[in-house]
Design an enzyme around this catalytic site. Sequence first.
Site: not given
Length: 489
Positions: A20, A46, A125-126, A266
């Site tokens: 995210c 996302g 986020n996570g 990435y």
Amino acid sequence: MTAQMPPAHPFDDDKLREECGVFGVVGVKDAANFVALGLHALQHRGQEAGGIVSHDPEQGFNSARRFGYVRDNFTKQSLMETLPGPLAIGHVRYSTAGSKGNTAIRDVQPFFGEFSMGGAAIAHNGNLTNANSLRRELIERGSIFQSSSDSECIIHLMARSLQQNVPERIKDALRRVEGAFSVVAMTRTKLIGVRDPLGVRPLVIGRIGEDGWVLSSETCALDIIGAEFIRDVDPGEMVVIEHGLLKSHRPFEPAKPRFCIFEQVYFSRPDSILMGRSVYETRRQIGIELARESAVDADIVCPVPDSGTPAAIGFSHESGIPYGMGIIRNQYMGRTFIEPTEQIRNMGVRLKLNVNRALIKGKRVILVDDSVVRGTTSRKIKDMILDAGAAEVHFRIASPPTAWPCFYGVDTPDRDKLLAARMSEDEMRDYLGVDSLKFISLDGLYRAAGEAEGRSKSCPQFCDACFSGEYPVEPRDMVEKGFQLKAAE
Ligand code: SF4
């Protein structure tokens, strides 16, 4: 009926999915417009859905949550006019917990809670590794969950805290959760950012204009709004920004940082700065290390676009083998075929990538890709290259074999679907049908990321669990469900 949206990239099932992105701004006119731009720059993290909450002193809190790309929703004047005020936060989502790949609008963040001292919104986020047990406990004690997202636990834990202000309640809540979190939150007057004690996921601070502050998952989203990068939020740090001033808090026990090394390989955009280093440069260095570790005679080095490009440039530089764009990405694939017919589905990767025949024919080709997950796409790419008349195909992979799933906010297939969990390197080479296959070593990856000594067993600097199987935070929920951790050596 609950509105739902199909996966954003129906053909892109052979990559780990970014988790995210979060973004927040305070101290500017119409902060939501800046948040929309920031989220647009974080769209790679996302694509399923996005949301923005804003606060205006006269109109209070407002929110909008939508499926699909930021550019398709949060560019409409009619919508943005409903999000006034100098303070706003936002979130883009690819579901990693909750209704996976099948997001319901109630799972779209930011989440909002009304507390006795006023409202607060939160975007995360996570992934929380103890969310199941927390959820059970909270439901037994009377909490009513609105979504299937692990992040909602944070709002319920805040509601149960006896602290007298929102930042203290956030601290209370986050001391109960385990796993990876970079959180951006807001009250009527405060913009708040927190990173988990290990700092697994990124979060940076920027400044805009005279009084404005920004929090963002990545620095590339600061650039788009003309904000100046100040620094990372430290692992385990909470920053509270109010009336133009930033105050730093340390709510957790100190721990050794374990930043996600896959962000370097990435997830993050190559134009971002992570831990003070250019992501592009780290990826180019990965290519250099890879060429040193796994040299092979060949005529041309080609990236699998776009994520393999910087590593291929580094590989070419180090090996002296010319670089070429042997595969061209169709930039406009997007979500054109949201519900592909069988005929279109069979075209698969050809819809997205095409071989540059004139360059490839008769050549011994080194193909550089960022990772191998299931191996399905790698096989198709190899077929395309051979069909185009290549004499040999050598795969060089800019990450070690991905043999373990991630439980910290990245969507990974189950372990038995990961090619490297089932096969040795030689078996993978035969399965992919290529002349040779080499992955960068974990030590080589660490060197490329700036750790000159490589990975030291006693003090690893990153989370590298998807390669090593050594999880820095026990994935408690998954272990309860029967996930087998790696046996101690
Ligand atoms: S397991 Fe892999 S993808 Fe997940 S946080 Fe660790 S390094 Fe990143």
